[in-house]
Design a protein around this motif. Structure first.
Motif, PDB file in Angstrom:
ATOM      1  N   GLN A   1     -34.577  22.829  20.785  1.00  0.00           N
ATOM      2  CA  GLN A   1     -33.853  21.557  20.807  1.00  0.00           C
ATOM      3  C   GLN A   1     -34.375  20.633  19.712  1.00  0.00           C
ATOM      4  OE1 GLN A   1     -34.753  20.530  24.940  1.00  0.00           O
ATOM      5  NE2 GLN A   1     -32.555  20.298  25.277  1.00  0.00           N
ATOM      6  N   LEU A   2     -35.687  20.623  19.538  1.00  0.00           N
ATOM      7  CA  LEU A   2     -36.288  19.783  18.509  1.00  0.00           C
ATOM      8  C   LEU A   2     -35.774  20.169  17.130  1.00  0.00           C
ATOM      9  CD1 LEU A   2     -38.413  17.632  17.635  1.00  0.00           C
ATOM     10  CD2 LEU A   2     -39.961  19.574  17.307  1.00  0.00           C
ATOM     11  N   LEU A   3     -35.807  21.455  16.814  1.00  0.00           N
ATOM     12  CA  LEU A   3     -35.370  21.891  15.493  1.00  0.00           C
ATOM     13  C   LEU A   3     -33.883  21.634  15.284  1.00  0.00           C
ATOM     14  CD1 LEU A   3     -37.498  25.090  14.891  1.00  0.00           C
ATOM     15  CD2 LEU A   3     -37.864  22.764  14.084  1.00  0.00           C
ATOM     16  N   GLU A   4     -33.090  21.780  16.328  1.00  0.00           N
ATOM     17  CA  GLU A   4     -31.664  21.471  16.226  1.00  0.00           C
ATOM     18  C   GLU A   4     -31.458  19.981  15.956  1.00  0.00           C
ATOM     19  OE1 GLU A   4     -27.833  21.608  19.160  1.00  0.00           O
ATOM     20  OE2 GLU A   4     -29.187  23.324  19.206  1.00  0.00           O
ATOM     21  N   ARG A   5     -32.218  19.141  16.649  1.00  0.00           N
ATOM     22  CA  ARG A   5     -32.119  17.695  16.450  1.00  0.00           C
ATOM     23  C   ARG A   5     -32.542  17.323  15.025  1.00  0.00           C
ATOM     24  NH1 ARG A   5     -33.819  15.675  21.172  1.00  0.00           N
ATOM     25  NH2 ARG A   5     -31.667  15.303  21.653  1.00  0.00           N
ATOM     26  N   LEU A   6     -33.645  17.906  14.555  1.00  0.00           N
ATOM     27  CA  LEU A   6     -34.117  17.625  13.200  1.00  0.00           C
ATOM     28  C   LEU A   6     -33.101  18.085  12.151  1.00  0.00           C
ATOM     29  CD1 LEU A   6     -37.883  18.608  13.526  1.00  0.00           C
ATOM     30  CD2 LEU A   6     -36.942  16.292  13.314  1.00  0.00           C
ATOM     31  N   ARG A   7     -32.509  19.261  12.362  1.00  0.00           N
ATOM     32  CA  ARG A   7     -31.502  19.769  11.433  1.00  0.00           C
ATOM     33  C   ARG A   7     -30.293  18.841  11.395  1.00  0.00           C
ATOM     34  NH1 ARG A   7     -29.143  24.217  13.880  1.00  0.00           N
ATOM     35  NH2 ARG A   7     -27.466  22.824  14.387  1.00  0.00           N
ATOM     36  N   ASP A   8     -29.818  18.421  12.551  1.00  0.00           N
ATOM     37  CA  ASP A   8     -28.662  17.525  12.607  1.00  0.00           C
ATOM     38  C   ASP A   8     -28.954  16.196  11.914  1.00  0.00           C
ATOM     39  OD1 ASP A   8     -27.327  19.498  14.003  1.00  0.00           O
ATOM     40  OD2 ASP A   8     -27.514  18.514  15.958  1.00  0.00           O
ATOM     41  N   GLU A   9     -30.155  15.646  12.147  1.00  0.00           N
ATOM     42  CA  GLU A   9     -30.531  14.392  11.501  1.00  0.00           C
ATOM     43  C   GLU A   9     -30.592  14.558   9.987  1.00  0.00           C
ATOM     44  OE1 GLU A   9     -34.254  13.291  13.309  1.00  0.00           O
ATOM     45  OE2 GLU A   9     -33.307  12.784  15.211  1.00  0.00           O
ATOM     46  N   PHE A  10     -31.144  15.690   9.534  1.00  0.00           N
ATOM     47  CA  PHE A  10     -31.269  15.946   8.113  1.00  0.00           C
ATOM     48  C   PHE A  10     -29.893  16.090   7.463  1.00  0.00           C
ATOM     49  CE2 PHE A  10     -31.882  18.836   4.464  1.00  0.00           C
ATOM     50  CZ  PHE A  10     -32.751  18.052   3.719  1.00  0.00           C
ATOM     51  N   LEU A  11     -28.996  16.860   8.076  1.00  0.00           N
ATOM     52  CA  LEU A  11     -27.657  17.047   7.529  1.00  0.00           C
ATOM     53  C   LEU A  11     -26.879  15.740   7.497  1.00  0.00           C
ATOM     54  CD1 LEU A  11     -26.663  20.489   9.093  1.00  0.00           C
ATOM     55  CD2 LEU A  11     -27.277  19.998   6.712  1.00  0.00           C
ATOM     56  N   PHE A  12     -27.031  14.939   8.543  1.00  0.00           N
ATOM     57  CA  PHE A  12     -26.369  13.633   8.576  1.00  0.00           C
ATOM     58  C   PHE A  12     -26.870  12.769   7.424  1.00  0.00           C
ATOM     59  CE2 PHE A  12     -26.140   9.182   9.926  1.00  0.00           C
ATOM     60  CZ  PHE A  12     -24.790   9.076  10.199  1.00  0.00           C
ATOM     61  N   SER A  13     -28.186  12.761   7.223  1.00  0.00           N
ATOM     62  CA  SER A  13     -28.782  11.978   6.139  1.00  0.00           C
ATOM     63  C   SER A  13     -28.317  12.474   4.772  1.00  0.00           C
ATOM     64  CB  SER A  13     -30.309  12.042   6.243  1.00  0.00           C
ATOM     65  OG  SER A  13     -30.907  11.296   5.230  1.00  0.00           O
TER      66      SER A  13
END
Length: 109
Positions: free
Chosen positions: A77-89
C-alpha cells in the motif's frame, strides 16, 4: 540492512526519522510513541511531530486511546501510494512546464 533500507526510503522522500519509524513499526506491529522512541532511537522531541506528519501522509495508522497506538500501513500500500503521489506530481509539473513555455514554440529565429 536497516541502514540500507532507511536510505532507500529516504530516496523515496522519507526523512530519516520517518524511515526509522516506518521500519520499526513494520517489525513491532503496533506501538505507543514511547515504545517507538525506545526501539527506533528517534529523539523524543521528534516522535510526535514525525508521527503526526506520517499520519497525515497516511503512511501509518493511529489507533486512538490512552495511550494511542501506531502501526505502519502494508508495504505494498505504501509503495502504491508513493507511486501515485509521484505520478501526480510529474503530471502537474509537466502541465506547468508546458504552460510556462507556451509562447516559446513561436519565438524561433
Amino acid at each position: 540492512m536497516q541502514t540500507e533500507l532507511t536510505g532507500k526510503l529516504q530516496k523515496l522522500g522519507f526523512t530519516e526519522n520517518e524511515a526509522k519509524i516506518y521500519i520499526g513499526l513494520l517489525r513491532q506491529g503496533e506501538a505507543t510513541a514511547r515504545e517507538i522512541h525506545e526501539f527506533t532511537h528517534v529523539p523524543r522531541t521528534k516522535i510526535y511531530s514525525t508521527l503526526n506528519r506520517m499520519s497525515k501522509k497516511k503512511y501509518i495508522e493511529v489507533i486512538e486511546g490512552t495511550p494511542a497506538y501506531f502501526r505502519s500501513i502494508d508495504p505494498e500500500q505504501l509503495l502504491e501510494r508513493l507511486r501515485d503521489e509521484f505520478l501526480f506530481s510529474l503530471n502537474e509539473t509537466l502541465e506547468e512546464l508546458n504552460s510556462a513555455g507556451y509562447g516559446m514554440k513561436n519565438k524561433c529565429c
